[in-house]
Design an enzyme around this catalytic site. Structure first.
Site, mmCIF file in Angstrom:
data_model
loop_
_atom_site.group_PDB
_atom_site.id
_atom_site.type_symbol
_atom_site.label_atom_id
_atom_site.label_comp_id
_atom_site.label_asym_id
_atom_site.label_seq_id
_atom_site.Cartn_x
_atom_site.Cartn_y
_atom_site.Cartn_z
ATOM 1 N N ASP A 300 -4.683 9.415 -1.994
ATOM 2 C CA ASP A 300 -3.489 9.446 -2.832
ATOM 3 C C ASP A 300 -2.387 10.096 -2.004
ATOM 4 O OD1 ASP A 300 -1.909 9.189 -5.076
ATOM 5 O OD2 ASP A 300 -2.488 11.144 -5.863
ATOM 6 N N ASP A 536 -6.104 13.730 -7.280
ATOM 7 C CA ASP A 536 -5.855 15.003 -7.956
ATOM 8 C C ASP A 536 -5.414 14.809 -9.403
ATOM 9 O OD1 ASP A 536 -3.390 13.917 -7.519
ATOM 10 O OD2 ASP A 536 -2.515 15.662 -6.520
ATOM 11 N N ASP A 540 -6.374 9.076 -11.333
ATOM 12 C CA ASP A 540 -7.306 8.775 -10.233
ATOM 13 C C ASP A 540 -8.757 8.746 -10.693
ATOM 14 O OD1 ASP A 540 -5.249 8.740 -8.272
ATOM 15 O OD2 ASP A 540 -5.289 10.928 -8.193
#
Length: 789
Positions: A300, A536, A540
């Protein structure tokens, strides 16, 4: 909002107790860690331990107590396994406690700091910048700016005012607000979003599958072989009940690779402890193995490559005579904005500010999108969005702004006016653009080095984000990612099939939805990759659950940490390099020494079959195999399993181990067949045959150990010599304990057989290695032809 709670007082303790009793608490998912009792039970009640206990009872039944030495080794192994796993558990528990999130709550007029899980419905929370919103809430006092990127992937901040709702999992960027909790536990938005991830995930562990298969095969064959062997030894060989039982037990304990299971558990447990020192929490033991096999890493952008903060990329001065740098320093020193943009300005424009008297300040507002200050005779300086400051005059700098924007940057302008502000919150007249400030996400200092490390290790990187793809691409480029300009806007991918095709084509993905992230990960796995995913945010969670190895940042959402196999407690992307190396060390060493254990299992199984078919006496007793396995397998394996090893793990565990162990096992079997044949022709006594078998098997084991130790270093030479001396000593001085013929009583026939077979050990191992490689080559050719057909 059903219940009004005084924002200055909060709930009373009685109200809190009532809600706890009614179950209206912010319950969190249960810990994945085993209890100590479960650790003890799982280490004692293993299939191999149960089999060993049954065999020990058989030996006790026939009163051959000297041959019970093997059960002592089993007990010691079990104790070591329990101790190491409990030690690993304590490390995990300690790290889990450190990583627990906290929040500030107002109860009976007093501020208290409590864990997220102690929040109850209608609690009044005090939210400040940097804090995560633990439960769905509504603003009852103040105004705060929040970032919902953990939920949506979009990093644009939102202003929340009185009466507006806040979603659990988002973060406060600026301002301070008092909020009242509207949902707790599973009713929270973040919990519902994560609900799809709660399906039990099948563990992707080659080692676990291999161990289960080995245990299954042994569990199936050991009973019939044991019955047939005992029948053969007592009925056809005419041995006494004691001798027949002892011979059978010797064959069966040789088939049980009990140390292999222990070695795997201990090596993984030690890996957990070592990773704990690197501030990495291992929540799933076999996640270490999966990480060691990773060849595709999906990242990410926010919180992984970037710090989650902004930074000034450059300063383009358009009118230097207006002192833009001094004006900016003066703004930074006087305007008390506490958002990410102003923090970046403070970092960039350090130095002594001018001693200008500030007569008026207008703080930043998301509605105005600018802030500024008037410094009397030195004029008025304004900073903010160019289109909002310039209005109809924006066209004068449009081209410059759009050039920066096309590179994925956010652009601020510095405006100057000789006039003061009009009214309380109105811009002054005659504003000039004196400088432009392109800003972007702040790259982690070690991101470039980390990405380069993974590239050199053969790990492909893909960046997946909910942000604008151009922005994500530019961030990746600044971080040093290869093919960073190969990006796509996932919002144009309307079907799962389009997402799958894009997964194999592009490097950077922008505007990706949570479900698309999951499809991307699945597509990469279907293409044969072992995929790790870092994240995080709650957005996700689905992708993390789908990934072979899931890695969460401690600063991220609680839901993310709960589903991840590994949690980086310092939220530092660079820690992954050490984590990867530790995973490779553990798994490579397990693979390397596992061949030692399976050598004994394979030769014991084949020898038992041969003895039954050929109607021969089994040449070993349990204590002899205990000596051989302890010095050529057990002790060396534990030392070798803890050595450094950085090679990437490839191939199938069982296939690799069998390829390494079959040559040595076949060399032992051939030697013992020769001894049995010659022993019947010469003839040799049962003890003489047994003595020759023990010596040749032990020396073959030492040669295999020597090969496994390659390349040799001082520690491995030391280990090899100590094990060799440990084997030779009982042969020379403890022959009665181990049922061996004294060396001084060796006949010339025994000496001749021993010398000839000793010379042939290494050539035999080389021959069988060549044969295994040849067969493997033919097998792969056949598989290729089958695929083409």
């Amino acid at each position: 909002m059903e219940n009004y709670i005084n924002p200055e007082f909060g709930l009373t303790q009685t109200q809190v107790d009532e809600r706890v009793k009614e179950g209206k608490i912010n319950s969190q998912p249960k810990s994945k860690a085993k209890t100590i009792s479960a650790i003890i039970r799982d280490n004692i009640l293993t299939l191999f331990n149960i089999l060993n206990i049954i065999l020990a009872l058989m030996v006790i039944f026939v009163a051959s107590y000297r041959n019970l030495l093997f059960i002592n080794i089993v007990i010691i192994n079990t104790i070591i396994g329990i101790v190491q796993e409990i030690k690993a558990k304590k490390t995990v528990d300690k790290l889990s406690l450190i990583s627990q999130p906290h929040t500030t709550v107002l109860r009976e007029g007093q501020r208290q700091v409590i864990n997220f899980e102690n929040i109850v419905l209608d609690d009044v929370l005090i939210l400040t910048p940097g804090k995560q919103i633990p439960s769905d809430s509504v603003v009852i006092k103040g105004e705060i700016e929040v970032n919902e990127s953990l939920l949506t992937g979009e990093s644009e901040p939102l202003i929340k005012r009185l009466g507006e709702s806040l979603l659990s999992g988002s973060f406060v960027i600026s301002g301070e607000g008092t909020v009242q909790v509207t949902h707790v536990g599973v009713e929270n938005y973040a919990a519902k979003l994560a609900d799809d991830a709660k399906v039990m995930k099948k563990l992707n562990s080659e080692i676990m599958r291999a161990l289960k298969l080995i245990m299954k095969v042994i569990g199936i064959v050991i009973v019939p072989i044991g019955i047939l062997l005992m029948y053969n030894q007592i009925v056809f060989q005419g041995l006494s009940l004691q001798a027949g039982v002892v011979a059978t037990v010797a064959a069966l304990i040789g088939m049980i690779p009990e140390g292999l299971v222990l070695l795997t558990s201990v090596a993984l447990a030690v890996g957990v402890i070592r990773l704990g020192h690197y501030k990495t929490l291992v929540q799933e033991l076999y996640g270490i193995e999966t990480l060691a096999r990773v060849d595709m890493l999906c990242l990410d952008k926010t919180g992984t490559i970037t710090e989650g903060n902004m930074e000034v990329l450059s300063l383009e001065i358009l009118k230097n005579e207006k002192n833009p740098v001094q004006g900016l320093r003066a703004l930074v020193a006087n305007v008390k904005d506490d958002n990410a943009t102003f923090k970046a300005l403070k970092d960039y424009f350090k130095g002594e500010p001018p001693q200008w008297r500030c007569e008026k300040i207008i703080p930043f507002s998301s509605a105005r999108k600018w802030s500024g200050a008037n410094f009397g005779g030195f004029g008025t300086y304004i900073i903010g969005a160019p289109e909002n400051i310039l209005g109809s005059q924006y066209h004068s700098i449009r081209d410059k702004v759009e050039t920066y924007a096309s590179q994925g940057n956010r652009v601020l302008m510095i405006g100057y006016s000789n006039s003061s502000f009009r009214g309380d919150y109105e811009l002054p007249d005659n504003i000039e653009t004196i400088a432009l400030l392109p800003m972007g996400d702040k790259i982690r200092p070690d991101a470039k080095k980390t990405l380069e490390f993974f590239h050199n290790q053969g790990v492909t990187i893909k960046v997946i984000s909910g942000d604008n793809p151009i922005t994500v691409s530019q961030v990746a480029k600044r971080a040093g990612l290869w093919d960073s300009d190969h990006y796509i806007d996932a919002s144009v991918l309307t079907t799962d099939e389009e997402v799958r095709r894009a997964a194999l084509t592009y490097t950077v993905f922008g505007r990706v939805t949570p479900n698309q992230k999951k499809v991307l990960i699945k597509a990469l796995k279907e293409a044969g990759h072992t995929v790790a995913m870092t994240g995080d945010g709650v957005n996700d969670v689905l992708a993390l659950r789908e990934a072979d190895c899931s890695i969460a940042m401690a600063e991220g959402s609680d839901a993310t940490r709960q589903v991840a196999q590994l949690v980086l407690l310092d939220s530092n992307f660079a820690s992954l390099t050490r984590v990867l190396m530790e995973g490779r060390r553990v798994i490579n060493n397990i693979r390397r020494v596992a061949s030692l254990f399976l050598v004994k299992t394979i030769f014991s199984f084949l020898l038992a079959i041969i003895v039954i078919v050929a109607n021969k006496a089994y040449p070993f007793v349990p204590i002899q195999l205990t000596l051989i396995s302890t010095l050529t397998i057990g002790i060396p394996a534990f030392f070798l399993a803890l050595e450094p090893n950085k090679n990437r793990v490839t191939g199938y565990f069982l296939e690799y181990v069998l390829k390494k162990s079959i040559p040595g096992a076949m060399a032992i079997v051939v030697n013992i067949i020769v001894i049995l044949i010659l022993g019947g022709l010469v003839p040799l006594t049962k003890m003489e045959i047994s003595t020759l078998s023990v010596i040749l098997t032990g020396l073959t084991g030492l040669i295999i150990l020597f090969r496994v130790c390659q390349p040799m270093n001082s520690k491995r030479w030391g280990l090899f010599f100590v094990m060799t001396a440990g084997f030779v000593f009982p042969i020379l001085f403890l022959e009665n304990l181990f049922f061996l013929v004294q060396i001084s009583e060796f006949t010339w026939v025994m000496v001749a057989i021993l010398i000839v077979l000793l010379i042939g050990i290494y050539p035999l191992i080389k021959l069988f290695t060549w044969l295994v490689t040849l067969i493997e080559g033919y097998y792969f050719q056949w598989k290729k032809k089958e695929k083409r057909a």
